[in-house]
Design a protein around this motif. Structure first.
Motif, PDB file in Angstrom:
ATOM      1  N   ASN A  52      18.910   6.886  29.197  1.00  0.00           N
ATOM      2  CA  ASN A  52      19.783   6.008  28.412  1.00  0.00           C
ATOM      3  C   ASN A  52      20.469   6.839  27.332  1.00  0.00           C
ATOM      4  OD1 ASN A  52      21.094   4.133  26.864  1.00  0.00           O
ATOM      5  ND2 ASN A  52      19.287   2.923  26.358  1.00  0.00           N
ATOM      6  N   PRO A  53      21.651   7.380  27.631  1.00  0.00           N
ATOM      7  CA  PRO A  53      22.351   8.246  26.674  1.00  0.00           C
ATOM      8  C   PRO A  53      23.190   7.488  25.656  1.00  0.00           C
ATOM      9  CG  PRO A  53      23.576   8.164  28.727  1.00  0.00           C
ATOM     10  CD  PRO A  53      22.349   7.308  28.929  1.00  0.00           C
ATOM     11  N   PHE A  54      23.023   6.164  25.584  1.00  0.00           N
ATOM     12  CA  PHE A  54      23.938   5.346  24.791  1.00  0.00           C
ATOM     13  C   PHE A  54      23.375   4.899  23.447  1.00  0.00           C
ATOM     14  CE2 PHE A  54      24.846   4.377  29.349  1.00  0.00           C
ATOM     15  CZ  PHE A  54      26.027   5.093  29.432  1.00  0.00           C
ATOM     16  N   VAL A  55      22.185   5.354  23.072  1.00  0.00           N
ATOM     17  CA  VAL A  55      21.615   4.965  21.777  1.00  0.00           C
ATOM     18  C   VAL A  55      21.314   6.213  20.954  1.00  0.00           C
ATOM     19  CG1 VAL A  55      20.691   2.751  22.508  1.00  0.00           C
ATOM     20  CG2 VAL A  55      19.311   4.798  22.812  1.00  0.00           C
ATOM     21  N   GLY A  56      21.390   6.063  19.633  1.00  0.00           N
ATOM     22  CA  GLY A  56      21.297   7.221  18.759  1.00  0.00           C
ATOM     23  C   GLY A  56      19.906   7.606  18.306  1.00  0.00           C
ATOM     24  N   GLU A  57      18.988   6.640  18.222  1.00  0.00           N
ATOM     25  CA  GLU A  57      17.692   6.906  17.599  1.00  0.00           C
ATOM     26  C   GLU A  57      16.895   8.028  18.271  1.00  0.00           C
ATOM     27  OE1 GLU A  57      18.636   2.596  16.471  1.00  0.00           O
ATOM     28  OE2 GLU A  57      19.151   4.064  18.016  1.00  0.00           O
ATOM     29  N   PRO A  58      16.837   8.114  19.614  1.00  0.00           N
ATOM     30  CA  PRO A  58      16.100   9.231  20.216  1.00  0.00           C
ATOM     31  C   PRO A  58      16.655  10.592  19.804  1.00  0.00           C
ATOM     32  CG  PRO A  58      16.498   7.528  21.850  1.00  0.00           C
ATOM     33  CD  PRO A  58      17.309   7.158  20.651  1.00  0.00           C
ATOM     34  N   HIS A  59      17.972  10.685  19.657  1.00  0.00           N
ATOM     35  CA  HIS A  59      18.582  11.936  19.198  1.00  0.00           C
ATOM     36  C   HIS A  59      18.164  12.252  17.768  1.00  0.00           C
ATOM     37  CE1 HIS A  59      21.295  12.559  22.624  1.00  0.00           C
ATOM     38  NE2 HIS A  59      21.506  11.262  22.608  1.00  0.00           N
ATOM     39  N   VAL A  60      18.098  11.223  16.930  1.00  0.00           N
ATOM     40  CA  VAL A  60      17.718  11.428  15.537  1.00  0.00           C
ATOM     41  C   VAL A  60      16.285  11.943  15.446  1.00  0.00           C
ATOM     42  CG1 VAL A  60      17.369  10.299  13.308  1.00  0.00           C
ATOM     43  CG2 VAL A  60      19.348   9.692  14.719  1.00  0.00           C
ATOM     44  N   VAL A  61      15.376  11.347  16.221  1.00  0.00           N
ATOM     45  CA  VAL A  61      13.981  11.806  16.216  1.00  0.00           C
ATOM     46  C   VAL A  61      13.891  13.233  16.753  1.00  0.00           C
ATOM     47  CG1 VAL A  61      11.647  11.338  17.023  1.00  0.00           C
ATOM     48  CG2 VAL A  61      13.169   9.429  16.488  1.00  0.00           C
ATOM     49  N   LEU A  62      14.657  13.535  17.791  1.00  0.00           N
ATOM     50  CA  LEU A  62      14.680  14.903  18.323  1.00  0.00           C
ATOM     51  C   LEU A  62      15.192  15.890  17.281  1.00  0.00           C
ATOM     52  CD1 LEU A  62      15.982  14.366  21.971  1.00  0.00           C
ATOM     53  CD2 LEU A  62      13.869  15.548  21.335  1.00  0.00           C
ATOM     54  N   GLU A 101      23.927  15.131  14.946  1.00  0.00           N
ATOM     55  CA  GLU A 101      25.340  14.744  15.044  1.00  0.00           C
ATOM     56  C   GLU A 101      25.553  13.687  16.130  1.00  0.00           C
ATOM     57  OE1 GLU A 101      28.559  17.524  16.551  1.00  0.00           O
ATOM     58  OE2 GLU A 101      28.925  17.578  14.387  1.00  0.00           O
ATOM     59  N   LYS A 102      24.891  13.897  17.271  1.00  0.00           N
ATOM     60  CA  LYS A 102      25.019  12.930  18.362  1.00  0.00           C
ATOM     61  C   LYS A 102      24.399  11.595  17.976  1.00  0.00           C
ATOM     62  CE  LYS A 102      26.041  11.599  22.546  1.00  0.00           C
ATOM     63  NZ  LYS A 102      27.451  11.381  22.944  1.00  0.00           N
ATOM     64  N   GLY A 103      23.213  11.637  17.395  1.00  0.00           N
ATOM     65  CA  GLY A 103      22.551  10.403  16.996  1.00  0.00           C
ATOM     66  C   GLY A 103      23.344   9.640  15.952  1.00  0.00           C
ATOM     67  N   LEU A 117      19.187  14.674   7.990  1.00  0.00           N
ATOM     68  CA  LEU A 117      18.835  15.659   9.017  1.00  0.00           C
ATOM     69  C   LEU A 117      20.013  16.569   9.338  1.00  0.00           C
ATOM     70  CD1 LEU A 117      16.838  13.395  11.520  1.00  0.00           C
ATOM     71  CD2 LEU A 117      15.933  14.842   9.690  1.00  0.00           C
ATOM     72  N   LEU A 118      21.200  16.001   9.434  1.00  0.00           N
ATOM     73  CA  LEU A 118      22.384  16.806   9.730  1.00  0.00           C
ATOM     74  C   LEU A 118      22.661  17.784   8.594  1.00  0.00           C
ATOM     75  CD1 LEU A 118      24.759  17.400  11.593  1.00  0.00           C
ATOM     76  CD2 LEU A 118      26.000  15.508  10.522  1.00  0.00           C
TER      77      LEU A 118
END
Length: 442
Positions: free
Chosen positions: A360-370, A388-390, A417-418
């Motif tokens: 599911n590439p359409f939500v930001g939270e997993p990117h933020v945790v990563l 940036e992606k999140g 984080l950014l």
């Protein structure tokens, strides 16, 4: 020394990054008035409109994931970030003012309060608000549209409709016998549809453009309020949100898991795009005088309603598979919950989060945790990309997927984080983590 092909590649990469940076800054500029509660800079009348809702007790009403007032303001914000015209955003702000087919939360009496609402929001917005409140939205959006398509059919129609629109605009070619157009014209003809008033049973005509607007508003509505509680309430184990279950003993708020609403919203977005494309072809055909009776100007087509495309799901051109959605949610939940339990280890958590993003590439939270995981290991370039992606995805949605924290909270954390990734620094103590929080004011 770089050869010519290498220089070209470097230039493309630099140009792409510059474009992404500008896009992210544009998103932030649009979001800042909401992040800073400077509503008057969005619309000078907005603070007084919110005050009206406060004065009639909207802040005292329970609503799924919080108060009714919070929900109404959130819907305005989402629609505004999606670049909807102001009358549509105001409709979102007052979208249950007379109650509607989903909730019994009438703020104003529809028999005596329409003039009052009209004085506050204007005639165009009030007409939309009233119409939104009297249509059988569950039947209109789900029974008459969503459930008429399979996911694979939507994917196919999105591809062929793109070609149809290009042929219409560039070559003046129109084919009303195409399967996607015939189906769309059957479900939502150019002259609109007739529905029954949810309370009086009277016939009400709804234009095709108004139906599209209500689709977009429902996308915003569901994205803001749905989380794991509704999945339990309606037995949404297949992730398709068909509202077939009846677990009325479900305890609110449940475990706080992200909800399985994204397959449904992606299908709404796909149908919205098909309506928009059919409308564009219809108008192009009429303009070129090649309608042969089809392109006659129908009364009350609401052509003053702008049909903007929300930025989610790659501008509403992709459908998220229900099974992938479920797998992604479970992988994310395993990863974020394991951070406190510690059974997977950092490598294991990173693995499941990346698998979640893939599905599911359409939500930001997993990117933020990563991004935080990468920062804690000094992998600053990777952290910057993930943050940036999140952040981009969170700003595009205007609402959080993981609703254990507010949208504003996720945005603030992602920006921290950014910033730290660009500084190439990260605290090495627990007290250092607690001291985080400063984002440079611009």
């Amino acid at each position: 020394m770089l050869d010519n092909s290498s220089r070209v590649q470097v230039t493309k990469i630099f140009s792409s990054q510059l474009s992404q940076d500008r896009y992210l800054e544009t998103l932030l500029e649009s979001a800042r008035p909401f992040l800073r509660s400077e509503l008057e800079s969005v619309n000078p009348k907005l603070p007084s409109l919110v005050a009206v809702l406060q004065s009639v007790g909207a802040g005292e009403c329970w609503h799924k994931h919080g108060s009714f007032l919070d929900h109404l303001v959130d819907i305005y914000r989402i629609l505004k970030l999606w670049k909807a015209q102001e009358s549509v955003c105001i409709c979102g702000l007052f979208h249950s003012a007379y109650s509607n087919s989903y909730v019994n939360l009438a703020i104003f009496n529809p028999s005596t309060g329409r003039d009052t609402v009209r004085q506050h929001v204007g005639e165009g917005a009030e007409r939309l608000i009233h119409l939104f409140c009297i249509v059988p939205r569950q039947a209109l959006i789900h029974d008459d549209l969503l459930f008429k398509y399979t996911d694979s059919e939507l994917v196919k129609h999105l591809k062929v409709s793109e070609i149809s629109l290009k042929n219409a605009k560039e070559k003046g070619l129109f084919d009303r016998e195409e399967s996607w157009r015939k189906k769309m014209q059957t479900l939502v003809p150019a002259s609109g549809i007739t529905i029954k008033h949810i309370k009086t049973g009277e016939d009400v005509t709804v234009s095709r453009r108004a139906i599209a607007i209500f689709l977009m508003m429902t996308m915003a509505d569901f994205s803001d309020q749905f989380f794991g509680f509704q999945d339990v309430l309606f037995d949404n184990s297949n992730g398709r949100q068909d509202f077939s279950g009846n677990s009325f003993t479900a305890l609110w708020p449940g475990d706080g898991k992200p909800g399985l609403w994204m397959n449904s919203i992606s299908r709404m977005g796909a149908i919205y795009t098909l309506i928009v494309r059919e409308e564009e072809i219809f108008i192009e055909e009429r303009k070129r005088g090649s309608h042969n009776g089809y392109g006659l100007v129908f009364i009350d087509r609401d052509e003053d309603l702008e049909l903007v495309i929300p930025p989610v799901f790659e501008k509403c051109t992709l459908v998220l598979d229900a099974g992938e959605q479920i797998a992604a949610r479970e992988l994310y939940w395993e990863g974020v919950c394991d951070m406190s339990i510690g059974t997977l280890g950092l490598e294991g958590v990173e693995k499941v989060l990346k698998m979640s993003v893939e599905k599911n590439p359409f939500v930001g939270e997993p990117h933020v945790v990563l991004a935080q995981l990468c920062l804690s290991q000094g992998r600053y370039e990777e952290a910057e990309k993930e943050a940036e992606k999140g952040l981009t995805l969170l700003l595009e949605w205007g609402s959080p997927w993981d609703k254990r924290m507010s949208w504003e909270g996720w945005i603030a954390w992602a920006r921290v984080l950014l910033m730290k990734a660009k500084e190439k620094s990260w605290p090495q103590t627990s007290w250092g983590i607690l001291n985080l929080g400063l984002v440079e004011v611009k």
